[in-house]
Scaffold this motif. Structure first.
Motif, PDB file in Angstrom:
ATOM      1  N   ARG A  13      -5.516  14.382  -1.703  1.00 34.42           N
ATOM      2  CA  ARG A  13      -4.296  14.980  -2.283  1.00 34.42           C
ATOM      3  C   ARG A  13      -3.313  15.377  -1.185  1.00 34.42           C
ATOM      4  NH1 ARG A  13      -7.680  18.482  -6.424  1.00 34.42           N
ATOM      5  NH2 ARG A  13      -7.763  16.983  -8.124  1.00 34.42           N
ATOM      6  N   ASP A  14      -3.845  15.961  -0.121  1.00 32.05           N
ATOM      7  CA  ASP A  14      -2.986  16.370   1.001  1.00 32.05           C
ATOM      8  C   ASP A  14      -2.279  15.161   1.618  1.00 32.05           C
ATOM      9  OD1 ASP A  14      -3.885  18.944   0.540  1.00 32.05           O
ATOM     10  OD2 ASP A  14      -5.320  18.931   2.203  1.00 32.05           O
ATOM     11  N   LEU A  15      -3.020  14.060   1.773  1.00 33.70           N
ATOM     12  CA  LEU A  15      -2.423  12.847   2.339  1.00 33.70           C
ATOM     13  C   LEU A  15      -1.337  12.275   1.422  1.00 33.70           C
ATOM     14  CD1 LEU A  15      -5.585  11.098   3.808  1.00 33.70           C
ATOM     15  CD2 LEU A  15      -3.633  11.995   5.091  1.00 33.70           C
ATOM     16  N   ARG A  16      -1.549  12.364   0.114  1.00 32.92           N
ATOM     17  CA  ARG A  16      -0.518  11.882  -0.822  1.00 32.92           C
ATOM     18  C   ARG A  16       0.769  12.688  -0.686  1.00 32.92           C
ATOM     19  NH1 ARG A  16      -4.975  10.941  -4.209  1.00 32.92           N
ATOM     20  NH2 ARG A  16      -4.811  12.935  -5.268  1.00 32.92           N
ATOM     21  N   ASN A  17       0.622  13.958  -0.358  1.00 36.79           N
ATOM     22  CA  ASN A  17       1.802  14.825  -0.212  1.00 36.79           C
ATOM     23  C   ASN A  17       2.455  14.708   1.160  1.00 36.79           C
ATOM     24  OD1 ASN A  17       1.690  15.920  -2.810  1.00 36.79           O
ATOM     25  ND2 ASN A  17       0.133  17.405  -2.182  1.00 36.79           N
ATOM     26  N   ASN A  18       1.817  14.032   2.102  1.00 35.26           N
ATOM     27  CA  ASN A  18       2.335  13.922   3.473  1.00 35.26           C
ATOM     28  C   ASN A  18       2.270  12.480   3.970  1.00 35.26           C
ATOM     29  OD1 ASN A  18       2.757  16.843   4.093  1.00 35.26           O
ATOM     30  ND2 ASN A  18       0.575  16.894   3.604  1.00 35.26           N
ATOM     31  N   MET A  19       2.802  11.564   3.190  1.00 30.07           N
ATOM     32  CA  MET A  19       2.727  10.153   3.561  1.00 30.07           C
ATOM     33  C   MET A  19       3.680   9.837   4.711  1.00 30.07           C
ATOM     34  SD  MET A  19       2.096   8.170  -0.086  1.00 30.07           S
ATOM     35  CE  MET A  19       3.730   7.622  -0.169  1.00 30.07           C
ATOM     36  N   GLN A  24       5.280   5.480   2.529  1.00 32.29           N
ATOM     37  CA  GLN A  24       6.272   5.732   1.474  1.00 32.29           C
ATOM     38  C   GLN A  24       6.997   4.453   1.078  1.00 32.29           C
ATOM     39  OE1 GLN A  24       8.903   8.970   2.526  1.00 32.29           O
ATOM     40  NE2 GLN A  24       7.199  10.343   2.923  1.00 32.29           N
ATOM     41  N   LEU A  25       7.378   3.666   2.068  1.00 36.33           N
ATOM     42  CA  LEU A  25       8.074   2.416   1.797  1.00 36.33           C
ATOM     43  C   LEU A  25       7.175   1.447   1.017  1.00 36.33           C
ATOM     44  CD1 LEU A  25      10.523   0.561   2.113  1.00 36.33           C
ATOM     45  CD2 LEU A  25       9.608  -0.116   4.340  1.00 36.33           C
ATOM     46  N   LEU A  26       5.952   1.309   1.460  1.00 37.36           N
ATOM     47  CA  LEU A  26       5.015   0.415   0.781  1.00 37.36           C
ATOM     48  C   LEU A  26       4.737   0.905  -0.641  1.00 37.36           C
ATOM     49  CD1 LEU A  26       3.538  -2.191   1.292  1.00 37.36           C
ATOM     50  CD2 LEU A  26       1.651  -0.899   2.252  1.00 37.36           C
ATOM     51  N   TRP A  27       4.583   2.198  -0.804  1.00 42.52           N
ATOM     52  CA  TRP A  27       4.318   2.765  -2.125  1.00 42.52           C
ATOM     53  C   TRP A  27       5.473   2.469  -3.091  1.00 42.52           C
ATOM     54  CZ3 TRP A  27       0.892   3.591  -5.407  1.00 42.52           C
ATOM     55  CH2 TRP A  27       1.026   4.483  -6.467  1.00 42.52           C
ATOM     56  N   GLN A  28       6.702   2.510  -2.598  1.00 47.28           N
ATOM     57  CA  GLN A  28       7.849   2.196  -3.453  1.00 47.28           C
ATOM     58  C   GLN A  28       7.768   0.766  -3.990  1.00 47.28           C
ATOM     59  OE1 GLN A  28      10.053   4.366  -4.644  1.00 47.28           O
ATOM     60  NE2 GLN A  28       8.827   5.856  -3.533  1.00 47.28           N
ATOM     61  N   ARG A  29       7.127  -0.117  -3.252  1.00 45.59           N
ATOM     62  CA  ARG A  29       7.022  -1.527  -3.655  1.00 45.59           C
ATOM     63  C   ARG A  29       5.736  -1.832  -4.447  1.00 45.59           C
ATOM     64  NH1 ARG A  29      10.558  -4.481  -0.087  1.00 45.59           N
ATOM     65  NH2 ARG A  29      10.146  -6.299  -1.386  1.00 45.59           N
ATOM     66  N   LEU A  30       4.753  -0.926  -4.386  1.00 50.35           N
ATOM     67  CA  LEU A  30       3.483  -1.142  -5.082  1.00 50.35           C
ATOM     68  C   LEU A  30       3.391  -0.386  -6.406  1.00 50.35           C
ATOM     69  CD1 LEU A  30       0.955  -0.793  -2.110  1.00 50.35           C
ATOM     70  CD2 LEU A  30       1.619  -2.910  -3.276  1.00 50.35           C
ATOM     71  N   ARG A  31       4.039   0.736  -6.501  1.00 53.71           N
ATOM     72  CA  ARG A  31       3.877   1.609  -7.660  1.00 53.71           C
ATOM     73  C   ARG A  31       4.473   0.990  -8.918  1.00 53.71           C
ATOM     74  NH1 ARG A  31       8.101   6.510  -7.004  1.00 53.71           N
ATOM     75  NH2 ARG A  31       6.615   7.340  -8.478  1.00 53.71           N
ATOM     76  N   GLN A  39      -2.137  -2.169 -11.173  1.00 52.54           N
ATOM     77  CA  GLN A  39      -2.079  -0.745 -10.872  1.00 52.54           C
ATOM     78  C   GLN A  39      -2.664  -0.489  -9.480  1.00 52.54           C
ATOM     79  OE1 GLN A  39      -1.052   1.992 -13.031  1.00 52.54           O
ATOM     80  NE2 GLN A  39      -1.123   2.981 -11.049  1.00 52.54           N
ATOM     81  N   PHE A  40      -1.877   0.120  -8.608  1.00 53.21           N
ATOM     82  CA  PHE A  40      -2.346   0.535  -7.293  1.00 53.21           C
ATOM     83  C   PHE A  40      -2.437   2.053  -7.265  1.00 53.21           C
ATOM     84  CE2 PHE A  40      -1.029  -3.690  -6.173  1.00 53.21           C
ATOM     85  CZ  PHE A  40      -1.810  -4.032  -5.080  1.00 53.21           C
ATOM     86  N   TYR A  41      -3.381   2.557  -6.513  1.00 52.24           N
ATOM     87  CA  TYR A  41      -3.543   3.993  -6.301  1.00 52.24           C
ATOM     88  C   TYR A  41      -3.339   4.264  -4.828  1.00 52.24           C
ATOM     89  CZ  TYR A  41      -5.598   3.715 -10.902  1.00 52.24           C
ATOM     90  OH  TYR A  41      -5.793   3.471 -12.230  1.00 52.24           O
ATOM     91  N   ASP A  52      -5.532   3.852   2.153  1.00 56.31           N
ATOM     92  CA  ASP A  52      -4.121   4.114   1.880  1.00 56.31           C
ATOM     93  C   ASP A  52      -3.729   3.680   0.471  1.00 56.31           C
ATOM     94  OD1 ASP A  52      -3.666   5.276   4.378  1.00 56.31           O
ATOM     95  OD2 ASP A  52      -3.273   3.332   5.305  1.00 56.31           O
ATOM     96  N   PHE A  53      -4.076   2.441   0.091  1.00 55.92           N
ATOM     97  CA  PHE A  53      -3.759   1.937  -1.243  1.00 55.92           C
ATOM     98  C   PHE A  53      -4.942   1.125  -1.757  1.00 55.92           C
ATOM     99  CE2 PHE A  53       0.203   2.353   1.086  1.00 55.92           C
ATOM    100  CZ  PHE A  53       0.904   3.216   0.252  1.00 55.92           C
ATOM    101  N   TYR A  54      -5.159   1.206  -3.065  1.00 54.55           N
ATOM    102  CA  TYR A  54      -6.316   0.543  -3.666  1.00 54.55           C
ATOM    103  C   TYR A  54      -5.949   0.003  -5.036  1.00 54.55           C
ATOM    104  CZ  TYR A  54     -10.835   0.294  -6.129  1.00 54.55           C
ATOM    105  OH  TYR A  54     -11.910  -0.108  -6.867  1.00 54.55           O
ATOM    106  N   CYS A  55      -6.315  -1.252  -5.294  1.00 51.99           N
ATOM    107  CA  CYS A  55      -6.142  -1.873  -6.603  1.00 51.99           C
ATOM    108  C   CYS A  55      -7.519  -2.305  -7.100  1.00 51.99           C
ATOM    109  CB  CYS A  55      -5.202  -3.075  -6.521  1.00 51.99           C
ATOM    110  SG  CYS A  55      -5.015  -3.898  -8.119  1.00 51.99           S
ATOM    111  N   PRO A  56      -8.071  -1.586  -8.082  1.00 52.91           N
ATOM    112  CA  PRO A  56      -9.414  -1.910  -8.560  1.00 52.91           C
ATOM    113  C   PRO A  56      -9.505  -3.248  -9.285  1.00 52.91           C
ATOM    114  CG  PRO A  56      -8.456  -0.139  -9.873  1.00 52.91           C
ATOM    115  CD  PRO A  56      -7.512  -0.395  -8.744  1.00 52.91           C
TER     116      PRO A  56
END
Length: 126
Positions: A13-19, A24-31, A39-41, A52-56
């Motif tokens: 959770r802490d890492l999600r709040n301090n990316m 952040q850039l990659l998350w904008q393209r994966l979310r 779905q990526f987490y 960092d990112f996971y797609c089950p």
């Protein structure tokens, strides 16, 4: 569900709040299922790691590597981590933060290609 260490829940959770900027850039393209409706987490605990990112759906892990990953110790740790994840059937893609920030489209094309291949051929190693 893949196994994880419950003690990593709060650090995750802490890492999600301090990316980092690259994360952040990659998350904008994966979310929001922007890639093939997948779905990526982010900052997901798996085994004793936080990836960092996971797609089950396609068993895909994406790592954003800063400078510490390119030291001798960092390279060995990443190799061990990737091996442990591969034992669960996961494929780890690694990109440097610099690569994500400066070659975003190329990074996304590679993620798309690997995800698409793993959707089409789930039992194949890619």
């Amino acid at each position: 569900m893949k196994p994880y260490n419950k003690n990593l829940k709060q650090p995750s959770r802490d890492l999600r709040n301090n990316m980092t900027d690259a994360e952040q850039l990659l998350w904008q393209r994966l979310r929001r299922k922007q890639i093939l409706g997948l779905q990526f987490y982010r900052q997901k605990p798996l085994l004793n790691f936080i990836v960092d990112f996971y797609c089950p759906t396609v068993n895909l892990v994406i790592e954003c590597d800063g400078g510490q990953h390119f030291t001798e110790d960092g390279l060995v740790a990443d190799q061990n981590r990737d091996y442990a994840l591969s034992e669960l059937g996961l494929r780890a893609l690694r990109f440097s933060n610099h690569q994500i920030l400066t070659e975003t489209d190329a990074v996304m094309e590679q993620v798309y290609y690997i995800a698409k291949h793993r959707l089409e051929f789930p039992s194949c190693e890619t």
